[in-house]
Design an enzyme around this catalytic site. Structure first.
Site, PDB file in Angstrom:
ATOM      1  N   HIS A 111     -15.517   9.591  14.806  1.00 17.03           N
ATOM      2  CA  HIS A 111     -15.128   9.115  13.474  1.00 17.03           C
ATOM      3  C   HIS A 111     -15.645  10.019  12.354  1.00 17.03           C
ATOM      4  CE1 HIS A 111     -15.171   6.282  10.007  1.00 17.03           C
ATOM      5  NE2 HIS A 111     -14.126   5.749  10.593  1.00 17.03           N
ATOM      6  N   ASP A 137     -21.695   8.651   7.951  1.00 12.61           N
ATOM      7  CA  ASP A 137     -20.728   8.291   8.991  1.00 12.61           C
ATOM      8  C   ASP A 137     -21.392   8.363  10.359  1.00 12.61           C
ATOM      9  OD1 ASP A 137     -18.123   8.140  10.443  1.00 12.61           O
ATOM     10  OD2 ASP A 137     -17.302   8.462   8.446  1.00 12.61           O
ATOM     11  N   SER A 186     -10.801   4.262   6.334  1.00  9.42           N
ATOM     12  CA  SER A 186     -11.769   5.329   6.634  1.00  9.42           C
ATOM     13  C   SER A 186     -11.163   6.709   6.452  1.00  9.42           C
ATOM     14  CB  SER A 186     -12.206   5.247   8.100  1.00  9.42           C
ATOM     15  OG  SER A 186     -13.282   4.394   8.255  1.00  9.42           O
TER      16      SER A 186
END
Ligand SMILES: *[C@@H]1O[C@H](CO)[C@@H](O)[C@H](O)[C@H]1NC(C)=O
Ligand SMILES: *[C@@H]1O[C@H](CO)[C@@H](O)[C@H](O)[C@H]1NC(C)=O
Ligand SMILES: *[C@@H]1O[C@H](CO)[C@@H](O)[C@H](O)[C@H]1NC(C)=O
Ligand SMILES: *[C@@H]1O[C@H](CO)[C@@H](O)[C@H](O)[C@H]1NC(C)=O
Ligand SMILES: *[C@@H]1O[C@H](CO)[C@@H](O)[C@H](O)[C@H]1NC(C)=O
Ligand SMILES: *[C@@H]1O[C@H](CO)[C@@H](O)[C@H](O)[C@H]1NC(C)=O
Length: 766
Positions: free
Chosen positions: A215, A140, A545
């Site tokens: 994220h 990620d 996600s």
């Protein structure tokens, strides 16, 4: 993959057409693994470099062109080459495939309760000791190690098998790792060479495993964050934040940067993660679907699967477009997104008395609160994109002090709020368009704001048009739990059928992916905007996600409870116990219709049941190879994926009537074919002396026969086979493609145990 970018396709195409004959482009070059044995090189690296050396026209040092040398996820390397060098490389022996580097995109205080996990009452967390000892590798944007979610209080020691490192870099040193975050690395070569030719580095980014965008911090904590009490987003949704597997370790592989995630970097991370000793790989990223032999993630994950590593991927955010589902390899768990039953109502009351339901996480709605009535304005007609509230598009004189309506799309949702604020606006209504319909991903806005669905936005605009002075106020309603129907399919969640392998139903399952609260970097505002000076330890995000790491965490729980299970067995447990109904006992909805199996796959994950599924459908690596033969792949395509030399003619002769032992069933009738026979093999992981009987709901226009109707398992670990005849009774017209769906379940009710092992069925005529 956050639910923002509808522009993914066009940006990728722009990127590819900008290539010229002499510019350097990154390619991932796959080699025949037997080549190194017959060659004279002392190391694989030298062998890989020799290929570059043979293609260079100048005296250049070949290592200046090499980005990565791969050994575990694939045999081969990534290098920068010109067009003509590429052509000469293609002719060399032992080169089996060359693919241009590909850019992919990154696609809680409450979700663990919603999934039925409870820290006190025995159950899945108890049986797995919260995922004790499992290692989840997260590919990620990196991690914010100081977040309280990654505190290692109470964590077991680092597992002995772990061979990873804590790679130092900008603002990140080895003391940032601990018993929770046991490894961290970053992979930037593919990104760096691509980014100099695409756009200048305008965004400040840590060249280290440290997360610059949030994220990766969010997804890592969703998978395996530790418990943090009093977690809230500026007062919203207060409670205990906890990942799905709070006892599992995290290893971070930073492969996503401001410009996206390049497949050369992703493959390098998978290559190292396999050697490091992860148990689960979690990839909340993807692009558009590709054939398996062109897809680096499919290829790398095949090798990971052979090493016993479970690979879990986001399905993508290009729903509700049909066949948008990505990451479709059968050895991957492909996860779509669902809503949860937590709402943040922020209702618009128009001056004519009409009410529009909306949602928002503006800190104003910590408690119920009514904002004051304001003039409403929707600025259209200009060519600066004022209806979308693009930067600089709003006329300050008209907007000042007003409540501004902004259509969703083009720029980010929270960014629109900042644009309104900069233009002097006092509040904002985000209006969904046909693309988003009623989907409500909330954000932590920088001014009082709410988001309304498409139907409401039409009513709002009619009202604005109908009066000379439109006015409205926002009524914030706090955090509301349990009153709405959930789970439901998220509008953006990618849909099947799988474009390239329609005989495997994808996505596999859905998991919470809308308005998920999880950890956040301490130097970023909760809206992600650079102008946002507020600081939080948690924020809200939506996307497949966010759904993916829920399943990665559940995978770690099952692994800790059943350390010997294969990745296929774990995935089977998750799929066959997934729920088809919502918490009100009604079929899970997709907008206003019950969902097709192409939206939910096997259903909504249920970790409490998945830990103890009764029966599993296991799959060996050899069976995947045979499956690729049945898809009609050529032997060289199969070799590219599996690195195995296979004669499909021989293989299929030895495996007559083969069908992959997949936990869901997908049949395609084409060229007037009317019937097929499918075989499945169930293994008992429940109790000895268990009797299961089959319950079938046949798809419309389809007759199903199953033999035997009962399976009698005498022992644990015993496997039994059953057969399904699927016969089409449809009167074929010259229609386009049509679909039907059904299900099959093996049910056991013993004295003290009840198991329901359910498989969805899809039938496609074309
Ligand atoms: C790592 O960083 C921390 C905080 O920035 C510092 O206190 C520590 O001395 C550093 N450790 C090493 C080994 O450099
Ligand atoms: C509002 O009125 C204008 C002009 O009469 C018209 O063009 C537009 O379509 C109307 N918009 C809506 C949403 O009704
Ligand atoms: C975030 O967590 C840290 C460490 O637990 C704490 O010191 C800090 O006050 C928290 N920040 C906020 C905004 O709650
Ligand atoms: C692959 O299989 C073919 C045909 O069975 C055989 O001729 C060839 O030698 C094999 N190659 C390797 C490297 O095993
Ligand atoms: C079932 O098989 C697993 C793996 O081979 C083994 O560890 C386990 O002991 C077996 N269980 C029984 C009851 O035979
Ligand atoms: C149910 O319990 C009885 C008595 O304990 C036992 O004889 C029987 O075998 C059990 N049946 C099943 C299906 O386990």
């Amino acid at each position: 993959m956050e639910a923002k970018s509808q522009l993914l396709f066009s940006t990728l195409f722009l990127f590819f057409v900008s290539l010229h004959a002499n510019t350097l482009q990154t390619y991932v070059v796959q080699l025949h693994p037997h080549g190194v044995i017959s060659s004279l090189f002392t190391s694989k690296l030298h062998w890989h470099l020799s290929f570059i050396e043979q293609t260079l026209s100048s005296e250049e040092d070949p290592s200046s062109r090499l980005l990565y040398s791969y050994h575990s996820a694939m045999e081969g390397f990534a290098a920068q080459l010109t067009r003509s060098e590429l052509e000469s490389l293609q002719k060399l022996p032992d080169v089996i495939a060359i693919r241009p580097d590909r850019r992919l995109q990154v696609q809680t205080t409450y979700s663990y309760k919603f999934l039925g996990l409870s820290p006190t009452n025995g159950g899945a967390w108890y049986e797995s000791q919260f995922g004790h000892g499992s290692i989840i590798g997260v590919l990620d944007t990196g991690i914010w190690p100081e977040s309280p979610s990654f505190d290692d209080h109470g964590m077991p020691p680092v597992p002995k098998k772990w061979r990873g490192v804590c790679q130092e870099g900008q603002s990140f040193n080895s003391s940032n790792c601990n018993r929770k975050l046991i490894g961290a690395r970053f992979f930037t070569k593919g990104h760096r060479v691509a980014s100099t030719t695409v756009s200048p580095n305008i965004i400040q980014e840590y060249v280290s495993p440290r997360d610059s965008t949030g994220h990766g911090t969010h997804t890592s904590s969703t998978a395996a964050g530790t418990s943090v009490s009093m977690a809230s987003v500026l007062g919203n949704a207060g409670g205990v934040a906890r990942g799905m597997a709070p006892g599992a370790h995290i290893a971070v592989y930073k492969v996503c940067w401001f410009n996206g995630c390049y497949s050369s970097d992703i493959l390098a991370a998978m290559d190292v993660a396999i050697r490091d000793g992860v148990d689960v790989l979690s990839l909340s990223l993807g692009g558009f679907p590709l054939p398996l032999f062109d897809d680096s993630i499919a290829i790398g994950s095949f090798r990971a699967m052979e090493h016993g590593i479970s690979v879990v991927c986001a399905a993508g955010n290009n729903g509700p477009l049909q066949s948008s589902v990505a990451n479709i390899a059968p050895w991957i768990a492909t996860v779509g997104a669902s809503t949860i039953d937590r709402r943040f109502p922020a209702i618009v009351r128009m001056a004519d008395g009409g009410l529009l339901y909306g949602e928002s996480m503006y800190p104003g709605n910590q408690f119920s609160k009514t904002e004051k009535e304001l003039d409403l304005i929707y600025v259209t007609g200009g060519d600066g994109g004022s209806e979308f509230c693009l930067k600089g598009s709003l006329p300050i004189a008209e907007v000042r002090g007003k409540m501004v309506v902004c259509d969703r799309g083009v720029n980010g949702r929270a960014e629109k709020g900042q644009v309104v604020k900069e233009a002097g606006g006092a509040a904002m209504i985000l209006a969904n368009t046909e693309i988003n319909l009623e989907e409500d991903s909330v954000d932590v806005h920088v001014l009082p704001a709410t988001l309304v669905g498409f139907a409401e936005s039409v009513r709002l605009k009619v009202y604005i048009n109908s009066t000379r002075r439109a006015r409205a106020r926002i009524i914030f309603g706090g955090t509301v739990i349990g009153r709405s129907r959930a789970p439901a399919v998220a509008q953006f969640s990618a849909r099947g059928p799988s474009l390239y392998t329609p005989t495997i139903l994808k996505p596999d399952v859905i998991a919470p992916g809308v308005n998920i609260i999880a950890a956040w970097p301490q130097n970023l505002g909760p809206s992600s905007l650079p102008e946002d000076n507020r600081r939080v330890n948690f924020t809200v995000m939506s996307g497949t996600s966010m759904a993916c790491p829920h399943v990665s965490g559940i995978t770690a729980l099952i692994r800790s409870a059943h350390p010997k299970w294969s990745p296929a067995a774990i995935k089977s447990a998750i799929m066959t116990t997934a729920d088809g109904n919502d918490h009100f006992g009604k079929p899970i909805m997709d907008g206003n219709k019950p969902p097709a199996v192409f939206a939910i796959g096997a259903g909504h994950v249920n970790p409490e049941k998945a830990i103890n599924p009764g029966l599993i459908y296991d799959i060996t690596p050899d069976e995947y190879v045979t499956h690729l033969c049945t898809l009609g792949y050529t032997e060289s395509e199969i070799f590219t994926i599996t690195h195995r030399n296979v004669s499909c003619y021989e293989n299929l002769r030895m495996n007559r009537g083969f069908s992959l032992n997949y936990p869901s069933i997908s049949v395609v009738f084409k060229h007037g074919k009317k019937s097929t026979m499918i075989r499945r093999r169930l293994t008992n992981v429940g109790s000895p002396n268990s009797i299961y009987s089959v319950k079938v709901t046949a798809p419309e226009d389809v007759e199903m026969r199953i033999k035997p109707q009962r399976l009698i398992f005498k022992y644990v670990n015993q496997s039994l086979i059953y057969r399904i005849w699927i016969i089409s009774r449809k009167r074929m017209t010259k229609d386009r493609m049509s679909f039907a769906q059904g299900q099959l379940a093996w049910v056991h009710s013993g004295n003290s145990s009840f198991y329901r092992v359910r498989s969805p069925i899809s039938v496609t005529w074309k």
